[in-house]
Design a protein around this motif. Sequence first.
Motif, short mmCIF file in Angstrom:
data_model
loop_
_atom_site.label_atom_id
_atom_site.label_comp_id
_atom_site.label_asym_id
_atom_site.label_seq_id
_atom_site.Cartn_x
_atom_site.Cartn_y
_atom_site.Cartn_z
N SER A 254 116.29 25.32 88.77
CA SER A 254 114.96 25.81 89.08
C SER A 254 114.51 25.56 90.50
O SER A 254 113.83 26.41 90.98
CB SER A 254 114.02 25.45 87.92
OG SER A 254 113.88 24.20 88.35
N CYS A 258 113.89 28.36 93.16
CA CYS A 258 112.48 28.51 93.73
C CYS A 258 112.41 28.77 95.19
O CYS A 258 111.37 28.82 95.91
CB CYS A 258 111.68 27.27 93.35
SG CYS A 258 109.80 27.39 93.57
N SER A 298 112.01 34.15 86.42
CA SER A 298 110.99 33.33 85.72
C SER A 298 111.57 31.64 85.73
O SER A 298 110.76 30.85 85.84
CB SER A 298 111.11 33.58 84.17
OG SER A 298 110.45 32.85 83.09
N SER A 302 108.84 28.52 87.71
CA SER A 302 108.46 27.44 86.81
C SER A 302 109.12 26.24 87.25
O SER A 302 109.00 25.31 86.37
CB SER A 302 108.85 27.65 85.35
OG SER A 302 110.23 27.98 85.13
N GLU A 305 106.63 23.12 87.84
CA GLU A 305 106.32 22.81 86.36
C GLU A 305 107.28 21.93 85.58
O GLU A 305 107.04 21.02 84.85
CB GLU A 305 105.71 23.90 85.55
CG GLU A 305 104.24 24.52 85.93
CD GLU A 305 104.68 25.51 87.15
OE1 GLU A 305 105.75 25.83 87.47
OE2 GLU A 305 103.36 25.86 87.62
N MET A 306 108.51 22.37 85.53
CA MET A 306 109.76 21.97 84.67
C MET A 306 109.90 20.58 85.33
O MET A 306 110.04 19.56 84.39
CB MET A 306 110.91 22.74 84.89
CG MET A 306 111.94 22.34 84.23
SD MET A 306 113.46 23.29 84.39
CE MET A 306 113.08 24.81 83.67
N PRO A 315 112.31 28.44 80.60
CA PRO A 315 111.40 29.22 79.86
C PRO A 315 111.69 30.49 79.29
O PRO A 315 112.56 31.39 80.09
CB PRO A 315 110.29 29.43 81.14
CG PRO A 315 111.19 29.35 82.23
CD PRO A 315 112.15 28.46 81.98
N SER A 374 101.14 36.24 84.05
CA SER A 374 102.72 36.00 84.00
C SER A 374 102.89 35.82 85.60
O SER A 374 102.53 36.57 86.44
CB SER A 374 103.42 37.11 83.56
OG SER A 374 104.67 36.98 84.04
N SER A 375 103.61 34.70 85.96
CA SER A 375 104.19 34.46 87.40
C SER A 375 105.08 35.55 87.71
O SER A 375 105.11 35.93 88.80
CB SER A 375 104.68 33.28 87.45
OG SER A 375 105.72 32.91 86.71
N ARG A 409 98.03 31.81 89.06
CA ARG A 409 98.20 30.64 89.68
C ARG A 409 98.21 31.07 91.56
O ARG A 409 98.71 30.44 92.03
CB ARG A 409 99.32 29.96 89.47
CG ARG A 409 98.96 29.11 87.99
CD ARG A 409 99.92 28.22 87.60
NE ARG A 409 99.88 27.67 86.08
CZ ARG A 409 100.65 26.68 85.52
NH1 ARG A 409 101.73 26.44 86.44
NH2 ARG A 409 100.43 26.39 84.55
N ARG A 411 99.47 33.27 92.99
CA ARG A 411 100.84 33.47 93.50
C ARG A 411 100.56 34.70 94.65
O ARG A 411 101.35 34.60 95.65
CB ARG A 411 101.55 34.29 92.44
CG ARG A 411 101.98 33.33 91.34
CD ARG A 411 103.35 32.51 92.01
NE ARG A 411 103.80 31.60 90.88
CZ ARG A 411 104.74 30.48 91.42
NH1 ARG A 411 105.16 30.53 92.50
NH2 ARG A 411 105.06 29.64 90.31
#
Length: 541
Positions: A254, A258, A298, A302, A305-306, A315, A374-375, A409, A411
């Motif tokens: 992730s 990211c 996705s 995330s 957060e993960m 997710p 939704s991001s 959030r 984005r």
Amino acid sequence: MLPLLDLHGTRRLDFHLSVMEELREKLILKIKEIGTQDGREKDKKLKELLHKSFPVIKIKPLRPVVLEVLKNMTTIHDKFLKVIVNDKTLYDACDTEVKQQIWKDNQTLFGDQVGPIFTTYIRLKEQQLFEYKNTANSFFATSPKLRRQGELVQKLAHMVGRNLKLYDMTLQFLRTLFLRTKNVHYCSLRSELLMVLHDLEIQEVISVDPCHKFTWCLDACIREKNLDLKRSRELQGFLDSIKSGQEKVLGDLSMILCDPYAINFLATSAMKILTTVMNNEILPRENPILVLLLRMLSLGLSGWEMINSQNFKEPKLDPQIVTKFIPSLLVLMVDDQMRNLNTKLPHDERAQAISVIEHSGPPPDAFQAYLGESSVAATLAMYYALNLVRAKDKNGVMRVLGFLATTYRYRGYDDPFLHTLISGLIGMVDDFTSEDFSTVVFDEYLCVGLPQENVTRHLIRLVYNVHHKLNSHRLESILKTLQPASTQSEILQEAYLSLDEKISAVAMMETMESDARQDMTAQDSVFPGSSTPLRVGQSLL
């Protein structure tokens, strides 16, 4: 021989020093030669040399010999390392290979060494994003291969070397900093470090990192700006192969996904596929590469957060993103094509007006709803807006830009996106003469993100490059809004001061030109025709 040197006026000290330097260089070459050997014989010789030479390590002329012995040793006894650590002069003089053996058991000291590299790396990334005099989209222009040739990443890779423990420490530092600051550039550094070690073929590290093959494949896709069926199967196979008990790998994956460069590639590729889906009139869910791109998007979005929750579970992508949001996005894309097609038809004001009205209304409800939920939907909408800006579709931009202020959030105010968006808006500079366009860009979108400092800096960059197209009331209002408080950062205050100075200089120049024109007009009214030049042979009377 010495009396002969005396006759030549050579001092005994100079002679002995020159002999010592010559012997020292030959000894260092011999030690290097031993260091290239393999087996126990090499270690035995170097240990003997170290025991004999280490007592003179504090004698500066002889120190290079001891340091060369240390550099070529695979393992150094703790008693020697303790002496070096307790003496800053000796520690600073040691090669990185020696320091690596100190760092692997001293996390604090290693952190002190890599900390400035992290700080400088982040500062340079932000400088690239916020440079207000730059009009181009320079952030995503550099290839992955070129980016990891940077001095800082190369230096970090050299410090890690072949030491797996130091590599694990570095990754832990990057995870902690990412968790503490939410700064996605730490994710970029994590990917770049792994790929530098891949380029150097450091098998001791890359063969152990479970993310290596995935990162290698993704890096190739980013470099070639393409995800074909073969590579998509490789990436999907890796994600599907994560078994029970290996879930922690998802935390590192992730982080890699990211990385802003990865997010940019995934979202850009998804938008290209959506264009193909629209043109070929097929269902989005029937394209396996698109579904994979959304899955990776996705996971990347995330990432924080993960890691923060320590809940290493992939997710699930909301199926309604594919069945409801993407169709609403395709409706907007079809509208864009209709408007574009209408401009190429024979001129008919009535028909053109009807077309613009029909294809420029508010976005579908599903589009608006999923932006805030939704991001993945938010990111796709953001990249759709970038496509509109690149196409200089004024009506399309006005239709959707304001809704990005409501993204999940926030984005819509991520720095890499804002940098790219502002670069595109600077290219639409002439459209800022339209008050409707300025209202959407400033009032409905950018100013909603204030007083976040990053949004302020991006807004300064935009105004710095388009202020000459804004009307005086609009410009005055924006300058009042942008004026920083005394508590805000010095960088922001300097940027605002530079903007104010530029606008003042332009205003002064325009005033001078206006005065000059008025003087010329007044002169013509007093002396009519005085500005008309005489022809050759024409009399003054």
